[in-house]
Design a protein around this motif. Structure first.
Motif, PDB file in Angstrom:
ATOM      1  N   LEU A 211       0.914  -1.216   0.020  1.00 36.28           N
ATOM      2  CA  LEU A 211      -0.036  -0.020   0.116  1.00 36.28           C
ATOM      3  C   LEU A 211       0.873   1.592   0.097  1.00 36.28           C
ATOM      4  N   ALA A 212       1.995   0.664   0.350  1.00 36.55           N
ATOM      5  CA  ALA A 212       2.478   2.262   0.472  1.00 36.55           C
ATOM      6  C   ALA A 212       3.194   2.591  -0.885  1.00 36.55           C
ATOM      7  N   SER A 213       3.862   0.993  -1.744  1.00 37.96           N
ATOM      8  CA  SER A 213       3.955   1.298  -3.431  1.00 37.96           C
ATOM      9  C   SER A 213       3.795   1.574  -4.156  1.00 37.96           C
ATOM     10  N   GLY A 214       2.629   0.507  -4.296  1.00 41.57           N
ATOM     11  CA  GLY A 214       1.878  -0.024  -5.179  1.00 41.57           C
ATOM     12  C   GLY A 214       2.104  -0.849  -5.485  1.00 41.57           C
ATOM     13  N   ARG A 215       3.351  -1.854  -5.444  1.00 45.38           N
ATOM     14  CA  ARG A 215       3.827  -3.140  -6.000  1.00 45.38           C
ATOM     15  C   ARG A 215       2.916  -3.909  -5.745  1.00 45.38           C
ATOM     16  N   ALA A 216       2.503  -4.437  -7.169  1.00 46.97           N
ATOM     17  CA  ALA A 216       1.637  -5.527  -6.971  1.00 46.97           C
ATOM     18  C   ALA A 216       2.448  -7.175  -7.129  1.00 46.97           C
ATOM     19  N   GLN A 217       2.289  -7.799  -6.190  1.00 45.22           N
ATOM     20  CA  GLN A 217       3.000  -8.936  -5.646  1.00 45.22           C
ATOM     21  C   GLN A 217       2.247 -10.711  -6.372  1.00 45.22           C
ATOM     22  N   ARG A 218       2.324 -11.225  -7.902  1.00 44.14           N
ATOM     23  CA  ARG A 218       1.976 -12.703  -7.944  1.00 44.14           C
ATOM     24  C   ARG A 218       2.218 -13.708  -7.285  1.00 44.14           C
ATOM     25  N   LEU A 219       1.736 -14.434  -6.238  1.00 43.02           N
ATOM     26  CA  LEU A 219       1.532 -15.098  -5.054  1.00 43.02           C
ATOM     27  C   LEU A 219       0.948 -16.389  -6.220  1.00 43.02           C
ATOM     28  N   TYR A 220       0.414 -16.579  -6.348  1.00 46.02           N
ATOM     29  CA  TYR A 220       0.269 -18.115  -6.654  1.00 46.02           C
ATOM     30  C   TYR A 220      -1.355 -17.710  -7.970  1.00 46.02           C
ATOM     31  N   ARG A 221      -1.269 -18.906  -9.123  1.00 51.13           N
ATOM     32  CA  ARG A 221      -2.211 -18.623 -10.093  1.00 51.13           C
ATOM     33  C   ARG A 221      -2.684 -19.961 -10.637  1.00 51.13           C
ATOM     34  N   ASN A 222      -4.261 -19.669 -10.467  1.00 46.38           N
ATOM     35  CA  ASN A 222      -4.842 -21.473 -10.808  1.00 46.38           C
ATOM     36  C   ASN A 222      -6.401 -21.030 -11.660  1.00 46.38           C
ATOM     37  N   SER A 223      -5.755 -20.692 -12.780  1.00 48.36           N
ATOM     38  CA  SER A 223      -7.380 -20.407 -13.697  1.00 48.36           C
ATOM     39  C   SER A 223      -8.333 -21.621 -13.444  1.00 48.36           C
ATOM     40  N   ASP A 224      -8.391 -22.746 -12.650  1.00 46.46           N
ATOM     41  CA  ASP A 224      -9.248 -23.467 -12.324  1.00 46.46           C
ATOM     42  C   ASP A 224     -10.431 -22.367 -11.442  1.00 46.46           C
ATOM     43  N   TRP A 225     -10.223 -21.447 -10.460  1.00 43.94           N
ATOM     44  CA  TRP A 225     -10.142 -21.283  -9.301  1.00 43.94           C
ATOM     45  C   TRP A 225     -11.539 -20.512 -10.389  1.00 43.94           C
ATOM     46  N   THR A 226     -12.174 -20.421 -11.366  1.00 45.63           N
ATOM     47  CA  THR A 226     -12.975 -19.506 -12.211  1.00 45.63           C
ATOM     48  C   THR A 226     -14.260 -20.087 -12.083  1.00 45.63           C
ATOM     49  N   TYR A 227     -13.985 -22.078 -11.215  1.00 47.33           N
ATOM     50  CA  TYR A 227     -14.865 -22.865 -11.185  1.00 47.33           C
ATOM     51  C   TYR A 227     -15.867 -23.207  -9.671  1.00 47.33           C
ATOM     52  N   LEU A 228     -14.284 -23.232  -9.124  1.00 43.69           N
ATOM     53  CA  LEU A 228     -15.130 -23.608  -6.966  1.00 43.69           C
ATOM     54  C   LEU A 228     -14.837 -21.778  -6.549  1.00 43.69           C
ATOM     55  N   ALA A 229     -14.590 -20.452  -7.604  1.00 45.25           N
ATOM     56  CA  ALA A 229     -15.912 -19.782  -6.690  1.00 45.25           C
ATOM     57  C   ALA A 229     -14.912 -19.081  -5.531  1.00 45.25           C
ATOM     58  N   PRO A 230     -13.586 -19.366  -5.347  1.00 47.53           N
ATOM     59  CA  PRO A 230     -13.568 -18.647  -3.896  1.00 47.53           C
ATOM     60  C   PRO A 230     -13.596 -16.799  -3.664  1.00 47.53           C
ATOM     61  N   ASP A 231     -14.294 -16.718  -2.451  1.00 52.09           N
ATOM     62  CA  ASP A 231     -14.439 -14.763  -2.250  1.00 52.09           C
ATOM     63  C   ASP A 231     -14.769 -14.804  -0.911  1.00 52.09           C
ATOM     64  N   THR A 232     -13.913 -15.556  -0.118  1.00 55.73           N
ATOM     65  CA  THR A 232     -13.292 -15.203   1.415  1.00 55.73           C
ATOM     66  C   THR A 232     -12.240 -16.181   1.518  1.00 55.73           C
ATOM     67  N   ILE A 233     -11.096 -15.251   2.374  1.00 54.44           N
ATOM     68  CA  ILE A 233     -10.090 -15.692   3.206  1.00 54.44           C
ATOM     69  C   ILE A 233     -10.121 -15.341   4.942  1.00 54.44           C
ATOM     70  N   ARG A 234      -9.143 -16.228   4.635  1.00 54.30           N
ATOM     71  CA  ARG A 234      -8.625 -16.458   6.382  1.00 54.30           C
ATOM     72  C   ARG A 234      -6.889 -16.499   6.246  1.00 54.30           C
ATOM     73  N   PRO A 235      -6.254 -16.607   7.324  1.00 54.64           N
ATOM     74  CA  PRO A 235      -5.235 -16.896   6.979  1.00 54.64           C
ATOM     75  C   PRO A 235      -4.979 -17.643   8.145  1.00 54.64           C
ATOM     76  N   LEU A 236      -4.448 -19.209   7.993  1.00 56.73           N
ATOM     77  CA  LEU A 236      -4.228 -20.296   8.684  1.00 56.73           C
ATOM     78  C   LEU A 236      -2.818 -21.002   8.113  1.00 56.73           C
ATOM     79  N   GLY A 237      -2.011 -21.242   9.666  1.00 51.15           N
ATOM     80  CA  GLY A 237      -1.006 -20.944   9.705  1.00 51.15           C
ATOM     81  C   GLY A 237       0.125 -20.032   9.013  1.00 51.15           C
ATOM     82  N   ASP A 238       0.731 -20.879   7.750  1.00 54.64           N
ATOM     83  CA  ASP A 238       1.550 -19.977   7.124  1.00 54.64           C
ATOM     84  C   ASP A 238       1.188 -19.466   6.378  1.00 54.64           C
ATOM     85  N   GLY A 239       0.292 -20.397   5.963  1.00 55.36           N
ATOM     86  CA  GLY A 239      -0.736 -20.143   4.240  1.00 55.36           C
ATOM     87  C   GLY A 239      -2.413 -19.490   4.592  1.00 55.36           C
ATOM     88  N   TRP A 240      -3.576 -19.947   3.948  1.00 56.32           N
ATOM     89  CA  TRP A 240      -4.331 -19.460   3.498  1.00 56.32           C
ATOM     90  C   TRP A 240      -5.282 -20.310   3.815  1.00 56.32           C
TER      91      TRP A 240
END
Length: 248
Positions: free
Chosen positions: A178-207
């Motif tokens: 939010l300070a610099s505006g840099r956007a870093q892609r962490l993960y990509r899976n085009s199949d998510w359009t079928y699963l339609a995830p729309d909520t997220i919470r941290p869990l351990g070292d991931g989500w």
């Protein structure tokens, strides 16, 4: 089925599926993706004190978003998907308002006194997204600029720290500074359009992401990258016809 009427399911901090659930490989074939996409069951993840709960929900259709509430007014966003959207400034004193058109606001946060909005749309061939900063120039004037460009539309967000904003996109995750505006892609899976995830919470070292069929578990692996698994109630483990859980 009794499990469909169950209350929220608590997720342990150990990062393994809750009792009665199993972890399976994410759907990959056309048949598996169709089973997941047509699923009648949908799950969301939400904070529960210091932990995380899974609960059944309907697939969300965003129609409005109340954004940043500031000392002297509020930014109110409306998102009607392919039918358009806008962000409006409503001052408390009844002064001058403004309306920003041709945007689809999804999530907002505050950073150093400025309102920051993630917006975007996926519809037919359109796949766009951006992070907008609403900077106050004085009591009446604003400077609105595009803090970051996204290569996919956002659906949810998670504030990680003062400067870090994690955005859940239709096809993966991106972290925005939010300070610099840099956007870093962490993960990509085009199949998510079928699963339609729309909520997220941290869990351990991931989500953990709420989605159709169950929940998507992402966790980092040694050497870089992330491992993806799909958590589902044991009765929903089959992604081959006839699909389980009463799916068509």
């Amino acid at each position: 089925m009794a499990w469909m009427l169950a209350a929220a399911v608590a997720v342990g901090a150990d990062g393994v599926p809750p009792q009665g659930w199993v972890a399976v490989d994410p759907p990959k074939t056309g048949t598996e993706l169709e089973c997941a996409n047509l699923s009648r069951d949908y799950w969301k993840v939400e904070a529960a004190g210091a932990g995380v709960h899974l609960s059944q929900a309907n697939r969300r259709r965003r129609t409005a978003m109340v954004g940043a509430v500031l000392r002297d007014g509020a930014l109110v966003g409306y998102n009607h998907g392919e039918f358009g959207g806008s962000i409006e400034w409503w001052p408390r004193d009844g002064g001058a308002r403004f309306e920003l058109l041709h945007v689809n606001p999804v999530e907002w946060t505050l950073h150093r006194g400025d309102a920051v909005v993630a917006e975007g749309l996926i519809h037919l061939g359109a796949r766009r997204g951006a992070v907008l900063r609403f900077e106050r120039r004085d009591g009446r004037r604003w400077r609105i600029h595009r803090l970051a460009e996204l290569d996919a539309a956002p659906v949810a967000a998670l504030r990680e720290s003062e400067n870090s904003w994690l955005l859940l996109l239709y096809d993966g995750l991106v972290r925005v500074d939010l300070a610099s505006g840099r956007a870093q892609r962490l993960y990509r899976n085009s199949d998510w359009t079928y699963l339609a995830p729309d909520t997220i919470r941290p869990l351990g070292d991931g989500w953990l992401l709420g989605s159709a069929r169950g929940a998507i578990r992402l966790e980092p692996v040694a050497g870089g990258g992330y491992r993806e698994r799909l958590w589902v109630p044991r009765q929903c483990a089959s992604l081959q016809p006839p699909c389980s859980c009463g799916d068509p």
